[in-house]
Design an enzyme around this catalytic site. Structure first.
Site, short mmCIF file in Angstrom:
data_model
loop_
_atom_site.label_atom_id
_atom_site.label_comp_id
_atom_site.label_asym_id
_atom_site.label_seq_id
_atom_site.Cartn_x
_atom_site.Cartn_y
_atom_site.Cartn_z
N GLY A 198 9.98 2.93 1.98
CA GLY A 198 11.34 3.46 1.93
C GLY A 198 11.75 4.24 3.15
O GLY A 198 12.64 5.09 3.07
N GLU A 207 -15.73 -13.61 -17.04
CA GLU A 207 -14.73 -12.54 -17.24
C GLU A 207 -15.19 -11.56 -18.32
O GLU A 207 -15.02 -10.35 -18.15
CB GLU A 207 -13.37 -13.14 -17.63
CG GLU A 207 -12.71 -13.98 -16.53
CD GLU A 207 -12.64 -13.26 -15.19
OE1 GLU A 207 -12.57 -12.02 -15.17
OE2 GLU A 207 -12.68 -13.96 -14.16
N HIS A 233 -17.49 -9.04 -16.89
CA HIS A 233 -16.80 -7.89 -16.26
C HIS A 233 -16.33 -6.91 -17.34
O HIS A 233 -16.54 -5.71 -17.24
CB HIS A 233 -15.53 -8.37 -15.53
CG HIS A 233 -15.78 -9.07 -14.24
ND1 HIS A 233 -16.55 -8.55 -13.24
CD2 HIS A 233 -15.31 -10.25 -13.75
CE1 HIS A 233 -16.56 -9.39 -12.21
NE2 HIS A 233 -15.81 -10.43 -12.50
N GLY A 253 7.22 -0.70 3.51
CA GLY A 253 7.81 -0.81 2.17
C GLY A 253 7.86 0.46 1.37
O GLY A 253 8.13 0.45 0.18
P1 ADP Z 1 10.20 0.53 5.01
O1 ADP Z 1 11.31 0.71 5.97
O2 ADP Z 1 9.42 1.78 4.76
O3 ADP Z 1 9.28 -0.60 5.34
P2 ADP Z 1 12.34 -0.01 3.23
O4 ADP Z 1 13.05 1.29 3.33
O5 ADP Z 1 12.91 -1.12 4.01
O6 ADP Z 1 10.81 0.15 3.59
O7 ADP Z 1 12.25 -0.40 1.69
C1 ADP Z 1 12.49 -1.69 1.22
C2 ADP Z 1 13.07 -1.67 -0.17
O8 ADP Z 1 12.13 -1.17 -1.11
C3 ADP Z 1 14.25 -0.76 -0.28
O9 ADP Z 1 15.43 -1.42 0.03
C4 ADP Z 1 14.21 -0.34 -1.75
O10 ADP Z 1 14.86 -1.29 -2.56
C5 ADP Z 1 12.76 -0.36 -2.07
N1 ADP Z 1 12.17 0.99 -1.97
C6 ADP Z 1 11.20 1.35 -1.12
N2 ADP Z 1 10.87 2.64 -1.30
C7 ADP Z 1 11.66 3.11 -2.28
C8 ADP Z 1 11.79 4.39 -2.92
N3 ADP Z 1 11.04 5.44 -2.56
N4 ADP Z 1 12.71 4.51 -3.88
C9 ADP Z 1 13.47 3.46 -4.26
N5 ADP Z 1 13.41 2.25 -3.68
C10 ADP Z 1 12.50 2.05 -2.72
ZN ZN Z 2 -15.21 -11.98 -11.26
#
Ligand code: ADP
Ligand code: ZN
Ligand code: MG
Length: 605
Positions: A211, A428, A431, A209
């Site tokens: 990018g 809570e 904490h 996730g």
């Molecule tokens: P990965 O391939 O690293 O698992 P992805 O490229 O599939 O992740 O990212 C999934 C989505 O998350 C993208 O389509 C985008 O919308 C969002 N995202 C992830 N990283 C970025 C970034 N650096 N800038 C903008 N959007 C991002």
């Molecule tokens: Zn707690």
């Protein structure tokens, strides 16, 4: 290709057989519904006035007998007889008062009959069959049932990805390394003239996730070249050899379309190290070998760049990583504070934001979130704004989205007893007080006792004032004290222990263990490393590297840290019992209080 021809022939045969069977069935049905009689019987029937009507066809007469009361249903047969050259037939029928007729369409030539009963059904079946096969083949992801050896790379070719570096935020270093590749694809001659060889491939490495896939698309978008994308698992098939032939096909197509980018997502599916002890996988190894061979085979002046992405670089085969293959490694790590703010800005452009929205604050609250999480948060916030009947996204929508992703949705309908509720409130506030009364902890942002779907009955949210990259031993100890202060409050006020502290205990113990085994912060072991992290980009689970005796000692050390922290938490709350009670009863009333409200009450005591 041989397979294709063979398949076609057998398909042709099958259609032919079906047509034949259908014709036989039709003939049988027609025959069983009618009965042949001889011409003499027919003439007798006319004389006896047993005939209702006669239909005169080209070479036979269809006879419908009269129905009389005592005839059963089975007598309602139609008779037929061959047409004799009988000039008096019409005369006879007429005088006997029989209805008779002939129709134009019955007098067909044999060719028309042949076409109708053979060619037409045949053609129909053929088209129907091939249509079904085609759609089936598409569903199976291959190029059709009969051509499973062919690559499906075609399906994934994108002439224009429509993504540029502007869509990828917070990955400046990665973009910089990839910029060279973009430049190379624009003007290969600039590099080849001087004799420089560009890397054939770059491996994008990072947690899920962040990018990676997006960056690969952006490179193609920036360079304005076609983008061939395949996932590692697309190569892996049931049949040995299919993956290898897909690799071959992919590279053939890529060379035809040069300059272009070939992107293999999740390459660990095929690039797993071959010396695994669990027994090899023939198909995967063959595919990998083919990939290695192809990467060596084409010359880099062709301007085909291979990108691949993975979050498990450590399991990749060494041969993939040697110079001349994926020799460049681009790290795409989780974004820092500035990166998170920029990612939020990129995705914030797609929704209508209120002018008072402060994305920097959201970025502070989302340490550890990857780009995909942030994109998801912005969308959740927009959904919440719609639910609330607003037409712009406000700051509280964004905060609520952050909490939803951390702790789950609010569960307002859960009914808790008064006693449980007050227990949660004291827990809570315990904490929160421990956080507020110590020096190096993060300020309290929000305290709530509204349960959430992911199990929390309430929680205290702390927010850093600025992002920190190093944490000191004192800070870690204080963090553990804050985590344990929930249970400490239960003990101090109600003198009992509940199950509500299990998550706190888990986290506190984890921190204490890391202090001992990884950060060199215990008196006993000093700087000795006792655990190492595997799968750095996935779960980051530590693996013990010490002997079992040492491990027993480690447990003792950890226990000691936990115990002394818990004692400190208890004494801290005992000293501030008044504040604890006052704030807790306020929280019970309001269910949620924000950080500044909390500090106001605390300072007024
Ligand atoms: P990965 O391939 O690293 O698992 P992805 O490229 O599939 O992740 O990212 C999934 C989505 O998350 C993208 O389509 C985008 O919308 C969002 N995202 C992830 N990283 C970025 C970034 N650096 N800038 C903008 N959007 C991002
Ligand atoms: Zn707690
Ligand atoms: Mg991906």
């Amino acid at each position: 290709m041989l397979q294709k021809k063979k398949g076609l022939a057998s398909f042709f045969m099958a259609t032919l057989i079906v047509t034949l069977i259908i014709n036989i069935i039709i003939a049988w049905v027609v025959r069983s519904a009618s009965k042949e009689i001889d011409y003499g019987t027919f003439l007798t029937m006319i004389q006896n006035k047993q005939i209702e009507s006669v239909k005169i066809e080209a070479n036979r007469l269809l006879i419908t007998p009269k129905v009389n009361e005592n005839s059963s249903a089975s007598d309602k047969k139609i008779y037929y007889t061959g047409a004799l050259n009988d000039p008096q037939l019409v005369e006879r029928l007429h005088t006997a008062g029989v209805k008779f007729s002939t129709s134009v369409k019955d007098i067909q030539s044999p060719i028309v009959t042949f076409i109708l009963s053979w060619i037409l059904p045949f053609a129909m079946f053929y088209f129907l069959g091939s249509f079904i096969m085609k759609s089936l083949g598409k569903k199976m992801g291959g190029g059709g049932v009969m051509s499973f050896g062919k690559s499906n790379a075609k399906v994934y070719i994108e002439k224009k990805t429509g993504v540029t570096f502007n869509d990828v935020a917070g990955q400046e270093e990665a973009k910089e390394s990839l910029n060279e590749i973009v430049d190379f694809l624009h003007k290969p001659s600039k590099y080849t003239d001087i004799g420089a060889k560009l890397p054939k491939g770059a491996l994008l490495v990072g947690p899920p996730g962040t990018g990676k896939t997006l960056l690969a698309k952006a490179v193609a978008g920036e360079a304005n070249v076609p983008f061939f994308s395949l996932s590692g698992s697309d190569f892996v098939e049931m049949f040995v050899g299919v993956g290898a032939s897909r690799v071959r096909d992919l590279f053939q197509q890529a060379e035809k379309n040069a300059p272009c980018i070939v992107f293999i997502d999740e390459i660990d599916a095929i690039g797993k190290s071959r010396d695994s002890k669990l027994g090899g996988n023939d198909e995967r190894e063959q595919t990998l070998n083919q990939l290695l061979a192809e990467m060596d085979g084409f010359d880099s002046s062709k301007a085909v760049v291979i990108l691949a992405a993975t979050n498990r670089p450590e399991i990749l085969d060494k041969a993939l990583l040697r110079p001349g293959r994926f020799d460049r490694r681009v790290i795409v790590d989780k974004p820092d504070l500035k990166g998170r703010e920029e990612i939020l800005k990129v995705h914030g452009k797609n929704v209508k934001l209120d002018s008072r929205v402060n994305l920097g604050e959201i970025a502070l609250a989302t340490a550890g979130a990857a780009g995909a999480d942030l994109a998801n948060m912005v969308n959740e916030a927009a959904l919440r704004a719609v639910r609330m009947g607003r037409d712009v996204v406000r700051q509280d929508d964004l905060f609520e989205a952050v909490e939803t992703i951390i702790a789950g949705k609010e569960k307002k309908d859960r009914i808790m007893t008064e006693e449980e509720k007050s227990l949660v409130a004291f827990h809570e506030v315990g904490h929160a007080l421990a956080a507020a009364l110590q020096k190096q902890t993060q300020p309290v942002h929000k305290i709530t006792i509204i349960p959430r779907t992911m199990g929390a009955l309430g929680y205290t949210m702390q927010m850093p004032e600025k992002e920190k990259f190093l944490v000191s031993k004192d800070e870690l100890i204080e963090q553990i004290i804050v985590l344990l202060a929930g249970r400490a409050a239960e003990e101090v006020i109600f003198n009992k222990a509940t199950t509500g502290a299990s998550n706190d205990i888990e986290r506190a113990t984890g921190l204490a263990r890391q202090m001992v085994t990884m950060y060199g912060m215990s008196n006993k072991f000093g700087m000795m490393g006792l655990e190492s992290v595997q799968n750095r980009y996935l779960d980051g689970r530590p693996v013990q590297t010490c002997s079992t005796e040492t491990s027993t000692e480690v447990d003792r050390e950890v226990l000691q840290i936990i115990n002394s922290c818990y004692e400190k938490a208890v004494s801290l709350l005992k000293d501030n019992r008044e504040a604890l009670c006052k704030i807790s009863s306020h929280l019970l009333d309001k269910e949620t209080i924000m950080g500044d409200e909390f500090m106001e009450i605390l300072n007024s005591i």
